[in-house]
Enzyme design. Structure first.
Site, PDB file in Angstrom:
ATOM      1  N   HIS A 246      70.645 110.108 120.542  1.00 49.37           N
ATOM      2  CA  HIS A 246      70.522 111.102 119.762  1.00 49.37           C
ATOM      3  C   HIS A 246      69.555 111.111 118.548  1.00 49.37           C
ATOM      4  O   HIS A 246      68.396 110.695 118.983  1.00 49.37           O
ATOM      5  CB  HIS A 246      71.598 110.428 118.182  1.00 49.37           C
ATOM      6  CG  HIS A 246      71.786 108.878 116.988  1.00 49.37           C
ATOM      7  ND1 HIS A 246      71.517 107.723 118.247  1.00 49.37           N
ATOM      8  CD2 HIS A 246      71.312 108.996 116.257  1.00 49.37           C
ATOM      9  CE1 HIS A 246      71.603 107.181 116.960  1.00 49.37           C
ATOM     10  NE2 HIS A 246      71.312 107.622 116.308  1.00 49.37           N
TER      11      HIS A 246
ATOM     12  N   HIS B 237      68.348 110.782 115.187  1.00 49.15           N
ATOM     13  CA  HIS B 237      67.799 110.330 114.296  1.00 49.15           C
ATOM     14  C   HIS B 237      66.537 109.535 114.370  1.00 49.15           C
ATOM     15  O   HIS B 237      66.119 109.078 115.587  1.00 49.15           O
ATOM     16  CB  HIS B 237      68.701 108.938 113.930  1.00 49.15           C
ATOM     17  CG  HIS B 237      69.998 109.431 113.101  1.00 49.15           C
ATOM     18  ND1 HIS B 237      70.962 108.608 112.810  1.00 49.15           N
ATOM     19  CD2 HIS B 237      69.899 110.232 112.347  1.00 49.15           C
ATOM     20  CE1 HIS B 237      72.307 108.904 112.423  1.00 49.15           C
ATOM     21  NE2 HIS B 237      70.747 110.443 111.646  1.00 49.15           N
TER      22      HIS B 237
ATOM     23  N   ASP C 175      64.607 106.572 113.694  1.00 49.39           N
ATOM     24  CA  ASP C 175      64.492 105.111 114.155  1.00 49.39           C
ATOM     25  C   ASP C 175      65.519 105.141 116.029  1.00 49.39           C
ATOM     26  O   ASP C 175      65.403 103.945 116.298  1.00 49.39           O
ATOM     27  CB  ASP C 175      65.067 104.528 113.433  1.00 49.39           C
ATOM     28  CG  ASP C 175      66.597 104.461 113.372  1.00 49.39           C
ATOM     29  OD1 ASP C 175      67.378 105.337 113.576  1.00 49.39           O
ATOM     30  OD2 ASP C 175      67.755 103.537 113.318  1.00 49.39           O
TER      31      ASP C 175
ATOM     32  N   HIS D  92      78.962 109.861 114.962  1.00 50.29           N
ATOM     33  CA  HIS D  92      77.737 108.905 114.444  1.00 50.29           C
ATOM     34  C   HIS D  92      77.369 110.869 114.118  1.00 50.29           C
ATOM     35  O   HIS D  92      77.323 110.949 112.191  1.00 50.29           O
ATOM     36  CB  HIS D  92      77.105 108.585 115.138  1.00 50.29           C
ATOM     37  CG  HIS D  92      76.506 108.206 114.089  1.00 50.29           C
ATOM     38  ND1 HIS D  92      76.323 106.996 113.937  1.00 50.29           N
ATOM     39  CD2 HIS D  92      74.181 108.374 114.830  1.00 50.29           C
ATOM     40  CE1 HIS D  92      74.809 106.619 113.188  1.00 50.29           C
ATOM     41  NE2 HIS D  92      74.141 107.828 113.979  1.00 50.29           N
TER      42      HIS D  92
ATOM     43  N   ASP E 205      73.951 104.029 118.431  1.00 47.01           N
ATOM     44  CA  ASP E 205      74.229 104.364 117.286  1.00 47.01           C
ATOM     45  C   ASP E 205      76.284 105.299 117.751  1.00 47.01           C
ATOM     46  O   ASP E 205      76.336 106.451 117.969  1.00 47.01           O
ATOM     47  CB  ASP E 205      73.665 104.979 115.778  1.00 47.01           C
ATOM     48  CG  ASP E 205      73.395 103.867 115.678  1.00 47.01           C
ATOM     49  OD1 ASP E 205      73.138 103.004 115.785  1.00 47.01           O
ATOM     50  OD2 ASP E 205      72.441 104.655 114.988  1.00 47.01           O
TER      51      ASP E 205
ATOM     52  N   GLU F 106      75.589  98.457 119.417  1.00 45.41           N
ATOM     53  CA  GLU F 106      74.938  98.848 118.587  1.00 45.41           C
ATOM     54  C   GLU F 106      75.804  97.340 117.512  1.00 45.41           C
ATOM     55  O   GLU F 106      77.081  96.863 117.576  1.00 45.41           O
ATOM     56  CB  GLU F 106      75.105  99.974 116.996  1.00 45.41           C
ATOM     57  CG  GLU F 106      75.945 100.389 116.846  1.00 45.41           C
ATOM     58  CD  GLU F 106      76.039 100.673 115.722  1.00 45.41           C
ATOM     59  OE1 GLU F 106      75.563 100.360 114.913  1.00 45.41           O
ATOM     60  OE2 GLU F 106      76.933 102.119 115.593  1.00 45.41           O
TER      61      GLU F 106
ATOM     62  N   HIS G 187      70.587  96.445 117.616  1.00 44.68           N
ATOM     63  CA  HIS G 187      70.321  97.180 116.310  1.00 44.68           C
ATOM     64  C   HIS G 187      71.584  96.276 115.153  1.00 44.68           C
ATOM     65  O   HIS G 187      72.132  97.202 114.365  1.00 44.68           O
ATOM     66  CB  HIS G 187      70.884  98.461 116.682  1.00 44.68           C
ATOM     67  CG  HIS G 187      71.272  99.697 115.575  1.00 44.68           C
ATOM     68  ND1 HIS G 187      71.496 100.205 114.347  1.00 44.68           N
ATOM     69  CD2 HIS G 187      69.775 100.161 115.630  1.00 44.68           C
ATOM     70  CE1 HIS G 187      71.288 101.478 113.728  1.00 44.68           C
ATOM     71  NE2 HIS G 187      69.548 101.148 114.442  1.00 44.68           N
TER      72      HIS G 187
END
Length: 605
Positions: free
Chosen positions: A69, A71, A73, A158, A179, A204, A415
């Site tokens: 995805h 994000h 991180d 998410h 995530d 995660e 994670h």
């Protein structure tokens, strides 16, 4: 035995910088390529030199990269990896991720390079060149990376476009969650995956020890705190990331402001609201059913009470609510507003999600009231600090639910924090009886797989056994097949003996078995009468075989000979029958001996 190797280069017993290298059937796959928000030096990126060992480029060592995805991180190091470290292979992500990822990367680049003046960072051209290598994937679409490796995406909740990925090479498989959220919210659905039974599930574990309370209670508490603060003339800062929780909380406040007829201004970081709205319009199929149903009549993301924020509003008098990015207070507008508002006890900051260690958000949540924001500049925090988890990560209950859903053979936790992982690991061991691993960054996990062995049966063998055993009323009943096992290349086949001799071009030898059966008869009678009745019984039972009587009174069933043995008396309640058969007719011979042991049926006598 086949092995699966897994090495986290980031997110191993840590949150941030997600990057896992999976070696599956000789293929090397990179799962996510994120940056760590808690560092401003080379530690912010995964240690890519581990992959190459200082030899060659990443393209020579990695078969493909998968991004779960948008994000940072999980995708923040992508241009650095592809353009500065040298990777020209395929990069896979969903359509929404491909659309949103470059915008967030450019926003972060502006903060890091243009404002902070950092070097050793990617530029705008590198972001564009990197995105040219991206191959978008649809949900549930099987993509063949090459002749052996295939990947498949599943809905992860998410954020918009987030996906879990199933990787398969032959019979070995790995499911990577990225995530995910197992609870539907106001704009996204819950994560879902089928019973794919992977050899390894990489999940995660951000909230490994948390079981969240009622979502409605949290929403009510959030609205109450915001309302009380603005009613008292205070300002409320809500640090968020541009897409995800921001939309969730905007929908919540919008409906509450409407209901309560409040006039206090609500602001969102300039520019990002419009971008977000466009993305949700474009990718409406990724939202939940309620938004899809009402979308034609009313776009839930066209907010009446939420306006774009201008930096000049920071020192405006009076109450206001501001959504500002980024979500962890590690830079940007949210940190700038925080610096100006944090010394006033009337004001409040609400942290709605997880904050990585090292960020200002993490420091204030851990209770620090004096923070050094710049060298030599220490600020005293007087504003109220609240943590209210609206995070879109699965909690402990959700993680266990996903494990039960996909039924893996092994689980690997990433994670998350080491201590919390220990709790979840013991829970998985005790409740689900599954091996569970929690490697640190750079630590290799090796999992030996037990691939199923496929054995084909020849048509002749099946036909022959059906003739002997007949058809069963219960198709699930276990049946024993007798044949020769042939191994040729990677194929294993069970064949009839005759086929094996022919296939292997062997010289045929005649081997015969002989057994004497003490067959019961219902009443004493001459041997000849018993043999006649036995002939009639076998002819009815073995309709597909040739049952005949020889000139000397013996029975012949195909090549199987049945011969009556002399009894002590001419009349007896038992008949001794000698049965002789060749090895080729072993199944039929065994079947006939079993028939003889049961004796002649009453109706045949």
């Amino acid at each position: 035995m086949p092995e699966i190797k897994l090495v986290p280069l980031g997110a191993g017993q840590d949150v941030g910088r997600s990057c896992i290298i999976v070696t599956l059937g000789g293929k090397n796959i990179m799962l996510d390529c994120g940056m760590h928000m808690g560092f401003n030096d080379e530690r912010r990126f995964p240690y890519f030199d581990y992959i190459t060992g200082g030899k060659g480029t990443l393209t020579e060592h990695i078969d493909c990269v998968i991004i779960s995805h948008f994000h940072l991180d999980h995708c923040g190091a992508l241009p650095y990896m592809s353009e500065m470290k040298g990777y020209d292979g395929p990069i896979y992500m969903t359509h929404p991720t491909k659309a949103i990822c470059p915008i967030l990367l450019e926003d972060y680049r502006k903060i890091t390079v243009d404002r902070k003046g950092e070097t050793n960072f990617f530029d705008s051209k590198m972001i564009k060149d990197c995105m040219k290598k991206v191959i978008p994937v649809n949900l549930h679409q099987t993509i063949h990376v090459d002749d052996q490796l295939e990947i498949k995406a599943y809905y992860a909740g998410h954020v918009l476009g987030a996906a879990m990925f199933l990787l398969k090479v032959g019979t070995d498989s790995v499911l990577y969650t990225g995530d995910y959220n197992m609870t539907p919210d106001r704009h996204l659905g819950a994560a879902w995956v089928d019973k794919c039974r992977p050899d390894v599930l990489i999940t995660e574990s951000t909230y490994a020890t948390t079981i969240r309370d009622s979502k409605r209670c949290r929403e009510r508490d959030f609205l109450k705190k915001v309302h009380e603060r603005v009613e008292d003339g205070g300002k409320v800062l809500i640090p968020v990331f541009a897409l995800g929780r921001a939309q969730e909380l905007c929908i919540l406040l919008e409906s509450y402001w409407d209901r309560m007829n409040l006039k206090v201004p609500i602001y969102f970081s300039a520019g990002l609201t419009n971008k977000a709205t466009e993305y949700y319009k474009l990718f409406i199929t990724w939202t939940n059913q309620k938004i899809k149903d009402t979308f034609v009549e009313r776009n839930m993301f066209d907010f009446k009470h939420i306006k774009e924020f201008n930096r000049s509003y920071i020192d405006n008098p009076g109450p206001m609510v501001v959504f500002a990015t980024p979500g962890m207070l590690h830079g940007g507008l949210s940190l700038e507003i925080f610096k100006r508002w944090c010394t006033n006890e009337k004001n409040m900051i609400i942290m709605p999600g997880y904050c990585v260690a090292g960020t200002v958000g993490n420091k204030i949540l851990s209770g620090m009231r004096k923070i050094e924001l710049k060298p030599g500049q220490i600020v005293e925090i007087k504003m109220q600090v609240e943590y209210m988890s609206f995070s879109a990560h699965a909690d402990a209950k959700g993680i266990m639910q996903l494990i039960r859903m996909c039924e893996p053979s092994n689980v690997m936790l990433v994670h998350g924090e080491a201590g919390k992982m220990d709790f979840l690991k013991s829970k998985i061991n005790q409740e689900l009886h599954l091996p569970c691993f929690k490697p640190a960054n750079g630590e290799t996990v090796v999992i030996t797989t037990n691939p199923p062995i496929t054995v084909d049966a020849s048509t002749n063998l099946l036909r022959k056994n059906r003739e002997i055993l007949g058809t069963s009323h219960n198709p699930k009943r276990v049946k024993t097949l007798h044949g020769a096992v042939l191994m040729k290349g990677n194929e294993i086949k069970v064949v009839d003996g005759e086929e094996a001799v022919e296939e292997l071009q062997l010289k045929k030898h005649e081997v015969r078995f002989t057994s004497t059966i003490h067959m019961p008869t219902s009443q004493p009678q001459p041997t000849s009468s018993s043999m006649e009745q036995l002939h009639d019984h076998l002819k009815k039972t073995l309709r597909t075989h040739n049952v005949s009587t020889t000139s000397d009174g013996n029975l012949l069933i195909d090549s199987i000979l049945l011969k009556a043995q002399p009894s002590p008396t001419d009349e007896s309640s038992h008949l001794d029958v000698l049965v002789s058969w060749s090895i080729q007719d072993e199944e039929l011979g065994s079947y006939i001996t079993d028939l003889l042991r049961t004796g002649l049926p009453a109706r045949a006598q």
